[in-house]
Design an enzyme around this catalytic site. Structure first.
Site, PDB file in Angstrom:
ATOM      1  N   ALA A  82      79.047  34.533  42.129  1.00 13.55           N
ATOM      2  CA  ALA A  82      78.014  35.038  41.010  1.00 13.55           C
ATOM      3  C   ALA A  82      77.673  36.228  41.628  1.00 13.55           C
ATOM      4  CB  ALA A  82      76.697  34.033  41.198  1.00 13.55           C
ATOM      5  N   THR A 125      69.577  27.370  42.077  1.00  9.81           N
ATOM      6  CA  THR A 125      68.878  28.389  43.022  1.00  9.81           C
ATOM      7  C   THR A 125      67.519  27.920  42.694  1.00  9.81           C
ATOM      8  OG1 THR A 125      68.026  30.750  43.283  1.00  9.81           O
ATOM      9  CG2 THR A 125      69.102  30.248  41.155  1.00  9.81           C
ATOM     10  N   GLU A 127      65.330  30.230  42.240  1.00 11.64           N
ATOM     11  CA  GLU A 127      64.911  31.393  41.164  1.00 11.64           C
ATOM     12  C   GLU A 127      64.653  30.698  40.079  1.00 11.64           C
ATOM     13  OE1 GLU A 127      64.215  34.981  41.204  1.00 11.64           O
ATOM     14  OE2 GLU A 127      64.117  34.526  43.266  1.00 11.64           O
ATOM     15  N   TYR A 149      69.237  36.903  36.073  1.00 16.02           N
ATOM     16  CA  TYR A 149      69.930  36.064  37.006  1.00 16.02           C
ATOM     17  C   TYR A 149      69.421  34.460  36.916  1.00 16.02           C
ATOM     18  CZ  TYR A 149      70.893  33.864  41.411  1.00 16.02           C
ATOM     19  OH  TYR A 149      71.249  33.200  42.459  1.00 16.02           O
ATOM     20  N   LYS A 153      71.318  31.144  35.691  1.00 18.96           N
ATOM     21  CA  LYS A 153      71.518  30.364  36.433  1.00 18.96           C
ATOM     22  C   LYS A 153      70.921  28.728  35.909  1.00 18.96           C
ATOM     23  CE  LYS A 153      73.724  31.512  40.475  1.00 18.96           C
ATOM     24  NZ  LYS A 153      74.767  30.778  41.327  1.00 18.96           N
TER      25      LYS A 153
HETATM   26  P1  NAP Z   1      76.874  36.724  47.502  1.00 18.03           P
HETATM   27  O1  NAP Z   1      76.925  37.068  49.108  1.00 18.03           O
HETATM   28  O2  NAP Z   1      76.652  37.683  46.746  1.00 18.03           O
HETATM   29  O3  NAP Z   1      78.281  36.260  47.428  1.00 18.03           O
HETATM   30  C1  NAP Z   1      78.875  36.028  45.993  1.00 18.03           C
HETATM   31  C2  NAP Z   1      80.125  35.803  45.875  1.00 18.03           C
HETATM   32  O4  NAP Z   1      80.406  35.741  44.351  1.00 18.03           O
HETATM   33  C3  NAP Z   1      81.117  36.987  46.569  1.00 18.03           C
HETATM   34  O5  NAP Z   1      82.295  36.295  46.888  1.00 18.03           O
HETATM   35  C4  NAP Z   1      81.439  37.792  45.088  1.00 18.03           C
HETATM   36  O6  NAP Z   1      82.642  38.312  45.378  1.00 18.03           O
HETATM   37  C5  NAP Z   1      81.711  36.482  44.388  1.00 18.03           C
HETATM   38  N1  NAP Z   1      81.665  37.118  42.907  1.00 18.03           N
HETATM   39  C6  NAP Z   1      80.774  37.898  42.373  1.00 18.03           C
HETATM   40  N2  NAP Z   1      81.083  38.266  40.997  1.00 18.03           N
HETATM   41  C7  NAP Z   1      82.375  37.098  40.665  1.00 18.03           C
HETATM   42  C8  NAP Z   1      83.066  37.003  39.745  1.00 18.03           C
HETATM   43  N3  NAP Z   1      82.935  37.710  38.489  1.00 18.03           N
HETATM   44  N4  NAP Z   1      84.112  36.123  39.935  1.00 18.03           N
HETATM   45  C9  NAP Z   1      84.206  35.186  40.899  1.00 18.03           C
HETATM   46  N5  NAP Z   1      83.480  35.432  42.093  1.00 18.03           N
HETATM   47  C10 NAP Z   1      82.197  36.582  41.988  1.00 18.03           C
HETATM   48  O7  NAP Z   1      76.176  35.332  47.706  1.00 18.03           O
HETATM   49  P2  NAP Z   1      75.591  34.288  48.503  1.00 18.03           P
HETATM   50  O8  NAP Z   1      74.118  34.398  49.116  1.00 18.03           O
HETATM   51  O9  NAP Z   1      76.720  33.795  49.409  1.00 18.03           O
HETATM   52  O10 NAP Z   1      75.279  33.051  47.423  1.00 18.03           O
HETATM   53  C11 NAP Z   1      76.330  32.095  46.936  1.00 18.03           C
HETATM   54  C12 NAP Z   1      75.938  31.426  45.717  1.00 18.03           C
HETATM   55  O11 NAP Z   1      74.746  30.971  45.931  1.00 18.03           O
HETATM   56  C13 NAP Z   1      75.628  32.341  44.598  1.00 18.03           C
HETATM   57  O12 NAP Z   1      76.096  31.958  43.459  1.00 18.03           O
HETATM   58  C14 NAP Z   1      73.989  32.405  44.430  1.00 18.03           C
HETATM   59  O13 NAP Z   1      73.708  33.062  43.211  1.00 18.03           O
HETATM   60  C15 NAP Z   1      73.608  31.410  45.076  1.00 18.03           C
HETATM   61  N6  NAP Z   1      72.533  31.293  45.689  1.00 18.03           N
HETATM   62  C16 NAP Z   1      72.295  31.905  46.861  1.00 18.03           C
HETATM   63  C17 NAP Z   1      70.903  31.879  47.592  1.00 18.03           C
HETATM   64  C18 NAP Z   1      70.815  32.566  48.471  1.00 18.03           C
HETATM   65  O14 NAP Z   1      69.475  32.780  49.255  1.00 18.03           O
HETATM   66  N7  NAP Z   1      71.689  33.314  49.309  1.00 18.03           N
HETATM   67  C19 NAP Z   1      70.225  30.870  47.219  1.00 18.03           C
HETATM   68  C20 NAP Z   1      70.470  29.934  46.088  1.00 18.03           C
HETATM   69  C21 NAP Z   1      71.452  30.259  45.440  1.00 18.03           C
HETATM   70  P3  NAP Z   1      82.656  40.031  45.779  1.00 18.03           P
HETATM   71  O15 NAP Z   1      82.757  39.939  47.243  1.00 18.03           O
HETATM   72  O16 NAP Z   1      83.808  40.450  45.416  1.00 18.03           O
HETATM   73  O17 NAP Z   1      81.399  40.708  45.345  1.00 18.03           O
HETATM   74  O1  G4F Z   2      65.860  39.203  49.238  1.00 19.79           O
HETATM   75  P1  G4F Z   2      65.630  39.285  47.833  1.00 19.79           P
HETATM   76  O2  G4F Z   2      66.399  40.319  46.877  1.00 19.79           O
HETATM   77  O3  G4F Z   2      65.962  37.631  47.314  1.00 19.79           O
HETATM   78  P2  G4F Z   2      65.484  37.002  45.774  1.00 19.79           P
HETATM   79  O4  G4F Z   2      65.242  37.730  44.726  1.00 19.79           O
HETATM   80  O5  G4F Z   2      64.549  35.972  46.309  1.00 19.79           O
HETATM   81  O6  G4F Z   2      66.975  36.256  45.443  1.00 19.79           O
HETATM   82  C1  G4F Z   2      67.749  35.750  46.478  1.00 19.79           C
HETATM   83  O7  G4F Z   2      67.465  34.195  46.638  1.00 19.79           O
HETATM   84  C2  G4F Z   2      67.558  33.275  45.508  1.00 19.79           C
HETATM   85  C3  G4F Z   2      67.098  32.226  45.957  1.00 19.79           C
HETATM   86  O8  G4F Z   2      65.546  31.930  45.694  1.00 19.79           O
HETATM   87  C4  G4F Z   2      69.082  33.600  45.202  1.00 19.79           C
HETATM   88  F1  G4F Z   2      69.225  32.608  44.098  1.00 19.79           F
HETATM   89  C5  G4F Z   2      69.490  34.837  44.881  1.00 19.79           C
HETATM   90  O9  G4F Z   2      70.915  35.029  44.551  1.00 19.79           O
HETATM   91  C6  G4F Z   2      69.345  35.863  46.196  1.00 19.79           C
HETATM   92  O10 G4F Z   2      70.146  35.381  47.163  1.00 19.79           O
HETATM   93  O11 G4F Z   2      64.063  39.569  47.452  1.00 19.79           O
HETATM   94  C7  G4F Z   2      63.197  38.599  48.156  1.00 19.79           C
HETATM   95  C8  G4F Z   2      61.711  39.134  47.639  1.00 19.79           C
HETATM   96  C9  G4F Z   2      61.629  39.522  46.208  1.00 19.79           C
HETATM   97  O12 G4F Z   2      60.203  39.064  45.821  1.00 19.79           O
HETATM   98  C10 G4F Z   2      61.728  40.943  46.242  1.00 19.79           C
HETATM   99  O13 G4F Z   2      61.053  41.705  45.085  1.00 19.79           O
HETATM  100  O14 G4F Z   2      61.748  40.470  48.446  1.00 19.79           O
HETATM  101  C11 G4F Z   2      61.034  41.479  47.525  1.00 19.79           C
HETATM  102  N1  G4F Z   2      61.548  42.551  48.266  1.00 19.79           N
HETATM  103  C12 G4F Z   2      60.506  43.581  48.578  1.00 19.79           C
HETATM  104  N2  G4F Z   2      61.119  44.864  48.864  1.00 19.79           N
HETATM  105  C13 G4F Z   2      62.643  43.089  47.948  1.00 19.79           C
HETATM  106  C14 G4F Z   2      62.551  44.518  48.507  1.00 19.79           C
HETATM  107  N3  G4F Z   2      63.797  42.776  47.683  1.00 19.79           N
HETATM  108  C15 G4F Z   2      65.013  43.584  47.902  1.00 19.79           C
HETATM  109  N4  G4F Z   2      66.278  43.009  47.667  1.00 19.79           N
HETATM  110  N5  G4F Z   2      64.834  44.897  48.307  1.00 19.79           N
HETATM  111  C16 G4F Z   2      63.537  45.396  48.824  1.00 19.79           C
HETATM  112  O15 G4F Z   2      63.462  46.590  48.947  1.00 19.79           O
END
Ligand code: NAP
Ligand code: G4F
Length: 344
Positions: A82, A125, A127, A149, A153
């Site tokens: 993603a 997610t 989100e 996003y 999703k």
């Molecule tokens: P991440 O570290 O950003 O990894 C995303 C992966 O998706 C990377 O391998 C990226 O490849 C690949 N990707 C991006 N664009 C793509 C495309 N066009 N086609 C195929 N692959 C693509 O995210 P993560 O934290 O591991 O999260 C994994 C999944 O869970 C995501 O779908 C995210 O939205 C979802 N999610 C994450 C969280 C969280 O808190 N981490 C919570 C809820 C849901 P590159 O390395 O080449 O960029």
């Molecule tokens: O760490 P964040 O960028 O994560 P966010 O927006 O919650 O999204 C992550 O979690 C989601 C699950 O709920 C995933 F689906 C999504 O793919 C991703 O992994 O930001 C967390 C919070 C936000 O409210 C943001 O406004 O932190 C706040 N924040 C404050 N300062 C910041 C910053 N976020 C980022 N990235 N950078 C800042 O400097």
């Protein structure tokens, strides 16, 4: 040997999931994207593993997905790929929809055509709850997405459910709340705080510049969360599950705990964009607010209710926030020193 197909293997979750699937004896087919620089740091240690096969792929390319699923015929498919950055999705909303929303449709469609007996996991997610309608959020809480996003999703969530109901596919949504680790991308807030504070501590950066520090999240440890993904695909019937810790903390709190790990006592002065976080003993400014990191629409708070996962999957988060900060700060002090060539 069971075969798994994983999109997004180069990401945080993908790398942990591939490790877990290897341990469980799967042949793992992972997708990677071509990039002009190496983007496989998180899986470099797995590249030559006999159970791992990597394929160039992209969720925007259905002919590629069709070919891969037709030849691999996996038993399990994990769709983790993603454009996963919420703030970035405001800048590239159409691309985010192409990858996160219709990308999921392409993969489901390929599964339906070429391996309908496979089991499908969708990385949904918290989100999607966005401007939350109830606290805590469970599988029955209505959605209110607040970013391109989250809207993308939400489509992926519903198309997964729709394929399950329409074609009797085994397809699940894991509604995962934020999960972090030493492998978290450095532009997400927790990892930004731990790397940047390590740099400030070592004299390599002046301050950490953040946006909305009053946002609250339910932060867990990514390595534990991939186990829940696998468990969802081992049940008798497909279903959707919230995966969370059940605890909520602010970004401000995460800053305080990380600073404390380094021996600082963070105190706050001022308000709004002029607020700063200072070490009480030395007076050194560690945190500043930067308007660039505010989002056009914010998700103020997320708190998950993981009781269904505990009841039905036997899954429960073990790592709390203090342990998560320990893991990330300890790792980032090492990483930052290594990058700066600091030898002890
Ligand atoms: P991440 O570290 O950003 O990894 C995303 C992966 O998706 C990377 O391998 C990226 O490849 C690949 N990707 C991006 N664009 C793509 C495309 N066009 N086609 C195929 N692959 C693509 O995210 P993560 O934290 O591991 O999260 C994994 C999944 O869970 C995501 O779908 C995210 O939205 C979802 N999610 C994450 C969280 C969280 O808190 N981490 C919570 C809820 C849901 P590159 O390395 O080449 O960029
Ligand atoms: O760490 P964040 O960028 O994560 P966010 O927006 O919650 O999204 C992550 O979690 C989601 C699950 O709920 C995933 F689906 C999504 O793919 C991703 O992994 O930001 C967390 C919070 C936000 O409210 C943001 O406004 O932190 C706040 N924040 C404050 N300062 C910041 C910053 N976020 C980022 N990235 N950078 C800042 O400097």
């Amino acid at each position: 040997m069971k075969r798994a197909f994983v999109t997004g293997t180069t990401g945080q979750d993908g790398s942990y999931l591939v490790e877990l699937l290897i341990e469980k004896g799967y042949e793992v087919h992972g997708t990677i994207r071509r990039a002009s620089v190496f983007n496989t740091a998180r899986i470099d240690h797995l590249m030559d593993h006999p159970q791992v096969k990597l394929h160039h792929s992209d969720l925007t390319d259905s002919s590629n997905l069709n070919k891969l699923l037709a030849t691999i015929k996996p038993d399990e498919i994990y769709n983790l790929g993603a454009q996963s950055h919420v703030a970035v999705s405001f800048e590239v909303p159409e691309y985010t929809a192409q990858v996160d929303a219709t990308g999921t449709l392409r993969l489901l469609d390929a599964m339906h055509s070429f391996c309908p007996e496979a089991r499908f996991y969708q990385a949904s997610t918290s989100e999607m709850y966005g401007k939350v309608r109830e606290v805590p959020q469970s599988e029955t809480t209505p959605f209110y997405p607040r970013s391109p996003y989250a809207v993308a999703k939400l489509y992926a969530y519903w198309i997964t459910k729709n394929f399950r109901e329409s074609y009797d596919l085994y397809a699940c949504n894991g509604i995962l709340f934020n999960h972090e680790s030493e492998r978290r991308g450095r532009t997400f807030v927790t990892r930004k705080i731990t790397t940047n504070l390590a740099q400030v501590h070592l004299g390599l950066r002046d301050t950490v510049r953040l946006g909305n520090i009053d946002a609250k999240r339910d932060w867990g440890y990514a390595k534990e969360y991939v186990e829940a993904m696998w468990l969802m695909l081992q049940q008798d019937e497909p279903d959707d599950f919230v995966i969370a810790t059940g605890e909520m903390h602010s970004v401000r709190d995460f800053c305080e705990r990380s600073a404390s790990w380094l021996g600082y006592n963070l105190v706050w002065e001022g308000e709004g964009v002029t607020e700063i976080g200072r070490d009480e003993t030395t007076g050194k400014v560690l945190i500043e607010i930067d308007e660039r990191y505010f989002r056009p629409a914010e998700v103020e708070e997320l708190l998950g209710d993981p009781s269904k996962a505990e009841r039905e999957l036997g899954w429960k988060a073990k790592v709390g926030l203090d342990e998560l900060v320990d893991i990330m700060m300890e790792s980032d002090m090492r990483v930052v020193k290594k990058e700066a060539g600091i030898v002890e």
